[in-house]
Design an enzyme around this catalytic site. Structure first.
Site, PDB file in Angstrom:
ATOM      1  N   ASN A   8     -11.406  -1.900   2.710  1.00  0.00           N
ATOM      2  CA  ASN A   8     -11.076  -1.145   3.965  1.00  0.00           C
ATOM      3  C   ASN A   8      -9.285  -1.323   3.824  1.00  0.00           C
ATOM      4  O   ASN A   8      -9.025  -2.472   4.178  1.00  0.00           O
ATOM      5  CB  ASN A   8     -11.466  -2.004   4.965  1.00  0.00           C
ATOM      6  CG  ASN A   8     -11.038  -1.534   6.375  1.00  0.00           C
ATOM      7  OD1 ASN A   8     -10.354  -0.476   6.516  1.00  0.00           O
ATOM      8  ND2 ASN A   8     -11.427  -2.087   7.532  1.00  0.00           N
ATOM      9  N   TRP A   9      -8.950  -0.025   3.762  1.00  0.00           N
ATOM     10  CA  TRP A   9      -7.232  -0.200   3.676  1.00  0.00           C
ATOM     11  C   TRP A   9      -6.623  -0.271   5.099  1.00  0.00           C
ATOM     12  O   TRP A   9      -5.318  -0.459   5.242  1.00  0.00           O
ATOM     13  CB  TRP A   9      -6.565   1.099   2.963  1.00  0.00           C
ATOM     14  CG  TRP A   9      -6.925   0.942   1.464  1.00  0.00           C
ATOM     15  CD1 TRP A   9      -7.324   0.056   0.695  1.00  0.00           C
ATOM     16  CD2 TRP A   9      -6.056   1.415   0.648  1.00  0.00           C
ATOM     17  NE1 TRP A   9      -7.203   0.049  -0.507  1.00  0.00           N
ATOM     18  CE2 TRP A   9      -6.426   1.022  -0.784  1.00  0.00           C
ATOM     19  CE3 TRP A   9      -5.082   2.764   0.734  1.00  0.00           C
ATOM     20  CZ2 TRP A   9      -5.603   1.592  -1.886  1.00  0.00           C
ATOM     21  CZ3 TRP A   9      -4.363   3.121  -0.480  1.00  0.00           C
ATOM     22  CH2 TRP A   9      -4.828   2.697  -1.665  1.00  0.00           C
ATOM     23  N   LYS A  10      -7.564  -0.112   6.007  1.00  0.00           N
ATOM     24  CA  LYS A  10      -6.928  -0.273   7.668  1.00  0.00           C
ATOM     25  C   LYS A  10      -5.815   0.794   7.771  1.00  0.00           C
ATOM     26  O   LYS A  10      -5.885   1.918   7.184  1.00  0.00           O
ATOM     27  CB  LYS A  10      -6.693  -1.533   7.937  1.00  0.00           C
ATOM     28  CG  LYS A  10      -7.788  -2.755   7.618  1.00  0.00           C
ATOM     29  CD  LYS A  10      -7.681  -3.967   8.389  1.00  0.00           C
ATOM     30  CE  LYS A  10      -9.055  -4.999   7.920  1.00  0.00           C
ATOM     31  NZ  LYS A  10      -8.951  -6.263   8.501  1.00  0.00           N
ATOM     32  N   HIS A  92     -15.928  -1.540  13.334  1.00  0.00           N
ATOM     33  CA  HIS A  92     -15.389  -2.753  12.902  1.00  0.00           C
ATOM     34  C   HIS A  92     -14.795  -3.356  14.055  1.00  0.00           C
ATOM     35  O   HIS A  92     -14.262  -2.758  15.285  1.00  0.00           O
ATOM     36  CB  HIS A  92     -14.073  -1.898  12.053  1.00  0.00           C
ATOM     37  CG  HIS A  92     -13.212  -3.232  11.450  1.00  0.00           C
ATOM     38  ND1 HIS A  92     -12.251  -3.923  12.010  1.00  0.00           N
ATOM     39  CD2 HIS A  92     -13.506  -3.534  10.208  1.00  0.00           C
ATOM     40  CE1 HIS A  92     -12.072  -4.977  11.090  1.00  0.00           C
ATOM     41  NE2 HIS A  92     -12.631  -4.739   9.981  1.00  0.00           N
ATOM     42  N   GLU A  94     -11.729  -4.665  14.851  1.00  0.00           N
ATOM     43  CA  GLU A  94     -10.556  -3.942  15.253  1.00  0.00           C
ATOM     44  C   GLU A  94     -10.757  -2.619  16.008  1.00  0.00           C
ATOM     45  O   GLU A  94     -10.039  -2.349  17.144  1.00  0.00           O
ATOM     46  CB  GLU A  94      -9.674  -3.533  14.150  1.00  0.00           C
ATOM     47  CG  GLU A  94      -9.129  -4.994  13.292  1.00  0.00           C
ATOM     48  CD  GLU A  94      -8.652  -4.972  12.034  1.00  0.00           C
ATOM     49  OE1 GLU A  94      -8.830  -3.970  11.448  1.00  0.00           O
ATOM     50  OE2 GLU A  94      -8.872  -6.085  11.326  1.00  0.00           O
ATOM     51  N   GLU A 162     -18.727  -9.716   9.601  1.00  0.00           N
ATOM     52  CA  GLU A 162     -17.399 -10.215   9.438  1.00  0.00           C
ATOM     53  C   GLU A 162     -16.943 -10.850  10.910  1.00  0.00           C
ATOM     54  O   GLU A 162     -16.690 -10.520  11.800  1.00  0.00           O
ATOM     55  CB  GLU A 162     -16.343  -8.825   9.611  1.00  0.00           C
ATOM     56  CG  GLU A 162     -16.558  -7.782   8.471  1.00  0.00           C
ATOM     57  CD  GLU A 162     -15.514  -6.976   8.165  1.00  0.00           C
ATOM     58  OE1 GLU A 162     -14.755  -7.020   7.022  1.00  0.00           O
ATOM     59  OE2 GLU A 162     -14.931  -6.386   8.979  1.00  0.00           O
ATOM     60  N   GLY A 168      -8.311 -11.597   8.141  1.00  0.00           N
ATOM     61  CA  GLY A 168      -6.921 -11.541   7.823  1.00  0.00           C
ATOM     62  C   GLY A 168      -6.484 -13.115   8.107  1.00  0.00           C
ATOM     63  O   GLY A 168      -5.024 -13.000   8.229  1.00  0.00           O
ATOM     64  N   SER A 204     -11.412 -12.261   4.800  1.00  0.00           N
ATOM     65  CA  SER A 204     -10.460 -13.288   3.946  1.00  0.00           C
ATOM     66  C   SER A 204     -11.368 -13.562   2.599  1.00  0.00           C
ATOM     67  O   SER A 204     -11.413 -14.711   1.806  1.00  0.00           O
ATOM     68  CB  SER A 204     -10.103 -14.465   4.588  1.00  0.00           C
ATOM     69  OG  SER A 204      -9.368 -14.238   5.536  1.00  0.00           O
ATOM     70  N   GLY A 225     -10.605  -6.456   3.058  1.00  0.00           N
ATOM     71  CA  GLY A 225      -9.174  -5.733   3.684  1.00  0.00           C
ATOM     72  C   GLY A 225      -8.059  -5.957   2.866  1.00  0.00           C
ATOM     73  O   GLY A 225      -8.120  -5.343   1.981  1.00  0.00           O
ATOM     74  N   GLY A 226      -7.214  -7.096   3.069  1.00  0.00           N
ATOM     75  CA  GLY A 226      -6.027  -7.194   2.443  1.00  0.00           C
ATOM     76  C   GLY A 226      -5.925  -7.048   1.019  1.00  0.00           C
ATOM     77  O   GLY A 226      -5.264  -6.558   0.203  1.00  0.00           O
TER      78      GLY A 226
HETATM   79  P1  13P Z   1      -9.314  -9.326   5.180  1.00  0.00           P
HETATM   80  O1  13P Z   1     -10.084  -9.158   3.940  1.00  0.00           O
HETATM   81  O2  13P Z   1      -7.873  -8.710   5.188  1.00  0.00           O
HETATM   82  O3  13P Z   1      -9.484 -10.810   5.800  1.00  0.00           O
HETATM   83  O4  13P Z   1      -9.974  -8.179   6.248  1.00  0.00           O
HETATM   84  C1  13P Z   1     -11.192  -8.165   6.228  1.00  0.00           C
HETATM   85  C2  13P Z   1     -11.689  -6.830   7.024  1.00  0.00           C
HETATM   86  O5  13P Z   1     -11.513  -6.725   8.305  1.00  0.00           O
HETATM   87  C3  13P Z   1     -12.346  -5.712   6.330  1.00  0.00           C
HETATM   88  O6  13P Z   1     -13.009  -4.858   7.106  1.00  0.00           O
END
Ligand code: 13P
Length: 244
Positions: A8-10, A92, A94, A162, A168, A204, A225-226
């Protein structure tokens, strides 16, 4: 069950970052797991073009519940499919936090996305306060009940656990805690959908902790994510899942 490594590149990435996708495809042309990247909507068509003829799937990060209309700034499930998406992340944390998405809204989006032929990755997870108060399974249970519509199709459903406090932050639940939630999810979902629903862990996940997480029962992949932004990092996670 074949694993799914989903990135997920957000709100990250411009066309220059497609070089990472090229590197990833070079290093992992035939992974022993499914691989999905969900870039921002602006990159979807370009990434789908780059992924053509490869094993990489691309997906959206959200969609509107309606097929079209006066909804400025929104994108429909049909539009995602038209741009080359086969998957979409929905609910998600977010989106739930930034845009006030409720379980009911998420369920409506799941209905729309599945009708458009997309596989839906439905996200759930507790806050740190919920966990500290011992309410994790209650919260997860009610999010799952509320976010999956009555018409939800097993063949188009993936669930991502999640924990909000692990996203993050570099912190993760203990392996026992992850296994507990995933066993709970399997028990909740199996009577309705059978045993084939892929359950992803997210929060993470890095190359360094992926293997131990993928070794847990009922963990069928990750939503990353990251660490999905760089080919070397995401590649390490793909390698760990391929070996699991
Ligand atoms: P991180 O891997 O950056 O913690 O993000 C997880 C996430 O929200 C994937 O959707």
């Amino acid at each position: 069950m074949r694993g799914l490594a989903a990135g997920n590149w957000k709100m990250n990435g411009t066309k220059a970052d497609l070089a990472e996708v090229a590197d990833l495809l070079k290093a992992h042309s035939a992974p022993a797991c499914d691989v999905l990247l969900c870039p921002p909507a602006t990159l979807l068509s370009r990434m789908a073009e780059a992924a053509k003829g490869t094993s990489l799937a691309v997906g959206g990060q959200d969609c509107h519940a309606k097929a079209s209309g006066a909804h400025t700034g929104d994108v429909s499930a049909d539009m995602l499919a038209d741009a080359g998406a086969t998957h979409v992340i929905l609910g998600h944390s977010e989106r739930r936090a930034d845009h006030g998405e409720s379980d009911v809204m998420v369920a409506d989006k799941v209905t729309a996305a599945q009708a458009a032929g997309l596989t839906t990755i439905v996200c759930i997870g507790e806050t740190e306060g919920d966990r500290d108060a011992g309410r994790t399974l209650d919260i997860i249970g009610s999010q799952i009940d509320g976010s999956l519509p009555a018409t939800c199709e097993a063949g188009k459903l993936v669930v991502a656990y999640e924990p909000i406090w692990a996203i993050g932050t570099g912190r993760t639940p203990s392996l026992d805690e992850i296994a507990e939630v995933h066993a709970f999810l399997r028990n909740q979902l199996s009577p309705r959908f059978g045993d084939g629903i892929r359950l992803l862990y997210g929060g993470s996940v890095k190359p360094g902790n992926a293997a131990e997480i993928f070794a847990l029962p009922n963990v069928n992949g990750a939503l990353v994510g990251g660490a999905s932004l760089k080919a070397a990092d995401f590649g390490g996670i793909i390698a760990a899942l391929s070996a699991a």
